[in-house]
Design an enzyme around this catalytic site. Structure first.
Site, PDB file in Angstrom:
ATOM      1  N   GLU A 110      32.077  82.430  11.682  1.00  0.00           N
ATOM      2  CA  GLU A 110      32.493  83.398  12.697  1.00  0.00           C
ATOM      3  C   GLU A 110      31.350  83.618  13.694  1.00  0.00           C
ATOM      4  O   GLU A 110      30.202  83.789  13.279  1.00  0.00           O
ATOM      5  CB  GLU A 110      32.807  84.706  11.960  1.00  0.00           C
ATOM      6  CG  GLU A 110      33.108  85.883  12.839  1.00  0.00           C
ATOM      7  CD  GLU A 110      33.191  87.194  12.036  1.00  0.00           C
ATOM      8  OE1 GLU A 110      33.681  88.170  12.607  1.00  0.00           O
ATOM      9  OE2 GLU A 110      32.760  87.233  10.857  1.00  0.00           O
ATOM     10  N   ILE A 112      29.548  86.122  16.094  1.00  0.00           N
ATOM     11  CA  ILE A 112      29.469  87.570  16.315  1.00  0.00           C
ATOM     12  C   ILE A 112      28.585  87.799  17.536  1.00  0.00           C
ATOM     13  O   ILE A 112      27.433  87.334  17.571  1.00  0.00           O
ATOM     14  CB  ILE A 112      28.884  88.301  15.084  1.00  0.00           C
ATOM     15  CG1 ILE A 112      29.762  88.042  13.850  1.00  0.00           C
ATOM     16  CG2 ILE A 112      28.767  89.801  15.352  1.00  0.00           C
ATOM     17  CD1 ILE A 112      29.240  88.670  12.562  1.00  0.00           C
ATOM     18  N   ASP A 214      16.524  87.464   1.837  1.00  0.00           N
ATOM     19  CA  ASP A 214      15.523  87.098   2.860  1.00  0.00           C
ATOM     20  C   ASP A 214      15.638  88.044   4.049  1.00  0.00           C
ATOM     21  O   ASP A 214      15.684  87.621   5.202  1.00  0.00           O
ATOM     22  CB  ASP A 214      15.752  85.645   3.303  1.00  0.00           C
ATOM     23  CG  ASP A 214      14.557  85.085   4.086  1.00  0.00           C
ATOM     24  OD1 ASP A 214      13.484  85.715   4.090  1.00  0.00           O
ATOM     25  OD2 ASP A 214      14.710  84.014   4.703  1.00  0.00           O
TER      26      ASP A 214
HETATM   27  P1  ADP Z   1      18.059  79.477  10.804  1.00  0.00           P
HETATM   28  O1  ADP Z   1      18.691  79.250   9.476  1.00  0.00           O
HETATM   29  O2  ADP Z   1      17.758  78.209  11.494  1.00  0.00           O
HETATM   30  O3  ADP Z   1      16.862  80.426  10.754  1.00  0.00           O
HETATM   31  P2  ADP Z   1      19.818  81.632  11.676  1.00  0.00           P
HETATM   32  O4  ADP Z   1      20.997  81.654  10.769  1.00  0.00           O
HETATM   33  O5  ADP Z   1      18.764  82.670  11.427  1.00  0.00           O
HETATM   34  O6  ADP Z   1      19.170  80.166  11.731  1.00  0.00           O
HETATM   35  O7  ADP Z   1      20.362  81.763  13.179  1.00  0.00           O
HETATM   36  C1  ADP Z   1      19.488  81.712  14.283  1.00  0.00           C
HETATM   37  C2  ADP Z   1      19.865  82.793  15.288  1.00  0.00           C
HETATM   38  O8  ADP Z   1      21.222  82.583  15.734  1.00  0.00           O
HETATM   39  C3  ADP Z   1      19.875  84.207  14.688  1.00  0.00           C
HETATM   40  O9  ADP Z   1      18.627  84.843  14.761  1.00  0.00           O
HETATM   41  C4  ADP Z   1      20.908  84.914  15.535  1.00  0.00           C
HETATM   42  O10 ADP Z   1      20.337  85.386  16.741  1.00  0.00           O
HETATM   43  C5  ADP Z   1      21.898  83.829  15.878  1.00  0.00           C
HETATM   44  N1  ADP Z   1      23.079  83.843  14.975  1.00  0.00           N
HETATM   45  C6  ADP Z   1      23.082  83.516  13.657  1.00  0.00           C
HETATM   46  N2  ADP Z   1      24.329  83.595  13.144  1.00  0.00           N
HETATM   47  C7  ADP Z   1      25.126  83.982  14.173  1.00  0.00           C
HETATM   48  C8  ADP Z   1      26.547  84.246  14.285  1.00  0.00           C
HETATM   49  N3  ADP Z   1      27.362  84.075  13.255  1.00  0.00           N
HETATM   50  N4  ADP Z   1      27.035  84.633  15.485  1.00  0.00           N
HETATM   51  C9  ADP Z   1      26.193  84.765  16.550  1.00  0.00           C
HETATM   52  N5  ADP Z   1      24.876  84.530  16.519  1.00  0.00           N
HETATM   53  C10 ADP Z   1      24.335  84.148  15.337  1.00  0.00           C
END
Ligand code: ADP
Length: 307
Positions: A110, A112, A214
């Site tokens: 999803e 967000i 985490d």
């Molecule tokens: P990684 O595993 O590479 O650290 P993240 O899951 O932390 O990646 O995602 C990187 C960035 O993308 C997050 O800090 C956030 O800003 C954005 N993000 C992550 N998941 C979502 C989502 N489902 N919808 C919108 N933005 C997201």
């Protein structure tokens, strides 16, 4: 085939198969919106206007394609477990797998729309309440998780265990072993801690709580309605205080958070030292991942715990 085309093709197909989108719906646009610590991030929009967040990660000599897909599979399972508690907002995971360009794994979830958490009204209080609700959610009665996952890039073994202290001892020993040859000064205090680990838990009755795993400040955000959203988990069923360890390492949580959290889950005797033990797990993990800049904080936590 370009990465964008591979995302459009493979992710569309998987989303259709899982009925996340309609059979005649396709991903039309794929916009690179940056990257996290491990992967690249894309906002994809379907022909019906549905927005999907897709993470990709390229395989490498250090991480085969199967391992990348497994990493995203465990992230999807982690997000689902958190989502299933209905306590705090997490992106619903949709599908994961390998792109058909043969060298990238992906996870689609999803999308967000995230706002700034600074100045969002009451959001630290809400995060405190909702994290406590997550930790109070009914669990499996054991410590561990349905699959192993990674903490940063380090494997995190989640084999089920009926005893929290035993589980924690193994978890700490894994990080200490990784650090032992490069940082031998850690070995003696680390062994002392493992030997007397039980003494920090006397009188406690620990039930398994689902931890995010985490929760540093970069792994939570707010949605458009000022509700907290937690991202990028490394979850396991464990002691509720464990999440507070990583929160302490990097800070960013104020008294509104702690007051709201502890109104639902009061501090128990010995709390401070145990939170330091949980923080130590993460500083030694950072030592293993990023090197000696985390040595002094690890040594200092160890000496505070052993005092
Ligand atoms: P990684 O595993 O590479 O650290 P993240 O899951 O932390 O990646 O995602 C990187 C960035 O993308 C997050 O800090 C956030 O800003 C954005 N993000 C992550 N998941 C979502 C989502 N489902 N919808 C919108 N933005 C997201």
């Amino acid at each position: 085939m370009t990465l964008t085309d591979a995302i459009k093709r493979t992710v569309t197909e998987k989303l259709q198969q899982s009925s996340t989108i309609a059979k005649d719906e396709v991903l039309e646009s794929v916009e690179n919106i940056g990257g996290g610590c491990i992967s690249d991030a894309y906002l994809c929009t379907s022909s019906n206007g549905k927005q999907i967040f897709v993470k990709t990660c390229e395989s490498s000599p250090k991480q085969t394609l199967d391992e990348v897909v497994e990493m995203f599979g465990s992230e999807a399972k982690g997000l689902k477990a958190l989502d299933d508690t209905h306590t705090i907002r997490v992106p619903t995971p949709y599908v994961y797998g390998a792109l058909d360009n043969d060298n990238y794994g992906f996870l689609a979830m999803e999308y967000i729309s995230l706002g700034s958490k600074y100045g969002a009204s009451g959001v630290q209080r809400k995060l405190g309440e909702q994290l406590a609700d997550l930790h109070l959610a009914k669990g499996p009665g054991q410590f561990g998780f349905e699959c192993d996952n990674t903490i940063g890039s380090t494997p995190q073994v989640n084999t089920w265990c009926p005893d929290w202290i035993e589980f924690l001892r193994r978890r700490l020993a894994y990080q200490f072993d990784l650090a032992s040859s490069r940082y031998p000064q850690l070995n003696k205090p680390a062994q002392q801690l493992l030997d007397k680990l039980d003494t920090y838990f006397e009188g406690l009755d620990i039930r398994p709580s689902l931890n995010h795993g985490d929760l540093w400040s970069g792994n939570w955000a707010v949605d458009d309605n000022d509700n907290p959203v937690i991202l990028d988990p490394a979850p396991f069923w464990g002691h509720s205080e464990a999440d507070l360890g990583i929160m302490k390492v990097f800070g960013g949580f104020d008294s509104n958070f702690y007051d709201a959290y502890h109104a639902k889950i009061p501090k128990e005797p010995g709390y401070q030292k145990r939170v330091n033990i949980y923080a130590l797990y993460h500083t030694v993990n950072h030592l293993n991942m990023f090197g000696s800049s985390y040595l002094s904080s690890s040594m200092s936590l160890l000496s505070q715990i052993l005092q």
